[in-house]
Design an enzyme around this catalytic site. Structure first.
Site, PDB file in Angstrom:
ATOM      1  N   LYS A 118      28.099 -36.985 -25.935  1.00  0.00           N
ATOM      2  CA  LYS A 118      27.371 -37.692 -26.993  1.00  0.00           C
ATOM      3  C   LYS A 118      26.206 -38.461 -26.407  1.00  0.00           C
ATOM      4  CE  LYS A 118      28.238 -41.608 -28.528  1.00  0.00           C
ATOM      5  NZ  LYS A 118      27.434 -42.528 -27.686  1.00  0.00           N
ATOM      6  N   THR A 124      25.765 -44.774 -25.876  1.00  0.00           N
ATOM      7  CA  THR A 124      26.241 -44.744 -24.512  1.00  0.00           C
ATOM      8  C   THR A 124      26.374 -43.261 -24.245  1.00  0.00           C
ATOM      9  OG1 THR A 124      27.666 -46.334 -23.373  1.00  0.00           O
ATOM     10  CG2 THR A 124      28.775 -44.523 -24.447  1.00  0.00           C
TER      11      THR A 124
END
Lengths: 464, 464
Positions: free
Chosen positions: B229, B240
């Site tokens: 991600k 993050t």
């Protein structure tokens, strides 16, 4: 594609920003100074004895048919000179030529600084070196012809250029106008301001500072004056950081270089617009001793210490003007990192925060985003002595009111969002990051601006 | 203020950009995937034997009432695990807990990775550590209760969190939904894709890759699958970099860690959106050997070398998806630095170019601005072996046509602006920087995106 609607607040803001954009890509000082910047332009000054400044129109860029783009700052008598140059490996020809000049003359017997805007004379090979050398030598000739100079075959003029890279200077045009710049030399405020204007590129206002000071060993009043121009970006938007500082204090070349190098660390090397270091960055200082007094010829005296402190403060004032004129900037932000193990550590943390696109966009968005500040603190490279559970972050408001604590000893505060929003409305803001609870005591200060839509517009626009 | 008119071309472009903005700040996977990104989402996959994936809805962010935000990836039997964590000094609690877990178990006997989105559990002190520990232990309990696990009192689950920082996890809500995630485990493409969706935050599309490979010593077909991600930004825009990779190849913990660390250097540590390193970044790998074959238990074998190469390529494919989804990105840019003295030098130069706001805004503006590329090359820190008069810069077009030379051995080329403009129209571009003429031969590749108005909008917007 998405059906999401544009945010009207942002559209409105963007319209305002585009409507207020006043950068000129074609020529220095096109005359339109944004109202908000006028307060940074001095209307009078106190200039060092025995120095003169002047400018001339060359048209280095063919599209510049009106504005002076050649600047000359000269001492009436040979004087001491020192300079700090870019650390970029692709050094422009004037950087090489000026560095060699100061080295071969050991910083003594310097007469002037000659600067053109509109072309950086960078990535121009041997021909570029010849051009920069000729520009210096032709400046020397003006002094010799005027019977003020002696020709020992070595140049006495520091050369600087700023503007487009990868193009040769129109050197014949420049050389033909050096006598005009020489003829235009004068010591009034208007001469200094006009010269400061001639070195501008994408700057929206000329940057000129002058001050008086004293030294412990004498009753003399000394003067220091200097000019600088915008930082951070190069071709095609023509920029680089240049600075020239003149003083009538009697400082020899070697302590002058020491004082300048130290002052630059805390001033021009403590500012960031976008973190890009240009090929041409140069800050030079000339000291002619015209105000008299005891010569400072070593770094071991109270006079030197006083001069060092004066020069550092002065260089900080000049450097701050560059940040005030950061491309697209809407904020002037002081980053103070305290209680660090070493000055270098504090400086590295401050520099990392100052360069973080996330911190800079949050400032633009007036967001009290301590998370991004902390995050940047944590990824600063080669830093020791960051103690997460002792780290605190505050906003220090520009109006002198109490600081707003965002994080205390590693624990997030309940932030008064209303007060945070009010503090972030002001143009000026200080971010304070404390790295330990008294275990260490070193401190560094950095100045930066925010990252705005206008920054992207200015730097993303097609070449013109 | 100025009377300058806004540039209509930019206004039009900005309108388009704002109209197409599809980032969701409230919850992962809000369902609207931009048309241009759909091609990056696989419609089928080949997944490793003995692994299952599943997700559940917790509502970690109270505003998320619909979308799964708890993800579980599990091996049917205890397996080897390894991970690479952020170098940020402010490490989030799950980073500390997972690092300790892998250390105390020496990377063996791992059962699963449990991940929540919506809250990063960062800057949360001792309480945060307790929450992350509990999240892992409760995951273990699901396996134990299902009679598949043994409880030796030590956790077997790697924990990851992503989202807002400075807030505690709603740990009871999370714990109460772990059995649901466990119940939802499955091995179909839909299970893997749904799980990849549940770890998303501001990502506009889920990032999932799967492949098959072989090893020299066996006839088995092995599988590798992974999800990742978005990178680069933290609170409030909740991001993050997280990654989980699973393989059914038989690799022991120690060589698995070696292979992962090396693969990460050339993949997740060779991408940049904005240069900000988050507090939570973690990429983990699990290897359960379910496909059989000879155990790889050292780094000294042809099997290890083949696995290392496969893993590196796989990690690069995953990492590239992160760049494809860079906030506001309109371009996917490969930066290839060749003929460097060391890989580290090449990597540092590539990284510096990839982070330069001037290079990134020029790419956004479709400007063949070799000056900025050269400038960034020159100010890359701690790099040896840059030879200015041997440096060349080219654009390598995405369509496979001949490269466009911009600078050859330190000399600017006459650039065919029409061709440059055409090359820059494409979404993909490679910038090639050659640092010497054959004196050195090391090469590094970096992937980055451009800096757009939308980036500023996304990151400068008020917290929502």
């Amino acid at each position: 594609m998405s059906l999401a609607r544009p945010n009207p607040r942002f559209l409105a803001r963007t319209h305002r920003i585009f409507a207020s954009q006043t950068r000129s890509y074609a020529a220095p000082g096109d005359g339109t100074i944004p109202a908000a910047k006028k307060k940074y332009i001095p209307t009078a000054g106190t200039y060092p004895l025995g120095f003169k400044a002047g400018s001339a129109h060359v048209g280095v860029k063919a599209s510049n048919t009106r504005f002076d783009d050649l600047a000359l700052i000269a001492s009436d008598s040979p004087c001491a000179g020192a300079a700090v140059f870019t650390t970029n490996k692709f050094q422009a020809a004037p950087v090489t030529v000026s560095r060699n000049l100061l080295k071969s003359r050991k910083g003594e017997g310097i007469r002037s600084v000659i600067i053109n805007s509109g072309c950086a004379n960078a990535v121009t090979g041997k021909g570029g070196i010849e051009d920069a050398t000729l520009m210096g030598r032709e400046t020397d000739q003006a002094f010799i012809k005027d019977n003020n100079g002696e020709d020992d075959g070595q140049s006495r003029s520091i050369v600087m250029s700023t503007g487009v890279i990868g193009q040769r200077l129109p050197i014949q045009k420049i050389v033909s106008k050096i006598p005009t710049a020489y003829y235009n030399l004068g010591d009034t405020h208007e001469h200094w301001l006009g010269t400061a204007k001639a070195i501008c590129t994408t700057d929206t206002f000329p940057k000129l500072v002058s001050k008086t000071f004293t030294l412990p060993s004498s009753q003399e009043e000394y003067h220091i004056a200097g000019m600088t121009k915008g930082a951070g970006m190069i071709h095609p938007n023509m920029a680089t950081l240049l600075g020239v500082i003149c003083t009538d204090a009697p400082v020899s070349a070697s302590p002058l270089q020491t004082a300048l190098t130290s002052a630059i660390t805390k001033s021009f090397n403590s500012i960031s617009i976008d973190g890009d270091t240009s090929t041409n960055d140069t800050v030079a200082i000339l000291a002619n001793g015209a105000a008299g007094g005891k010569q400072i010829d070593s770094t071991e005296s109270a006079d030197f210490a006083a001069f060092q402190a004066t020069l550092t403060d002065f260089a900080i004032d000049l450097a701050k003007l560059v940040v005030r004129d950061g491309e697209g900037a809407t904020k002037f932000v002081t980053i103070r990192v305290t209680n660090a193990k070493t000055y270098k550590d504090a400086h590295r943390v401050a520099s990392t925060i100052a360069r973080s696109p996330l911190v800079k966009t949050a400032l633009y968005g007036k967001d009290a985003n301590w998370g991004r500040i902390l995050c940047a603190t944590g990824y600063a490279e080669n830093v020791e002595g960051v103690i997460p559970e002792e780290t605190s972050v505050s906003f220090v408001p520009a109006d002198g009111s109490e600081e707003l604590k965002l994080l205390v000893r590693g624990e997030p505060e309940q932030v008064d969002e209303e007060r945070a929003a009010k503090i972030l409305e002001a143009e000026d803001l200080e971010i304070k990051v404390k790295l330990s609870e008294g275990k260490y005591s070193e401190e560094a200060v950095f100045w930066t601006c925010d990252f705005s839509h206008e920054y992207v517009t200015i730097n993303g626009d097609y070449r013109t």
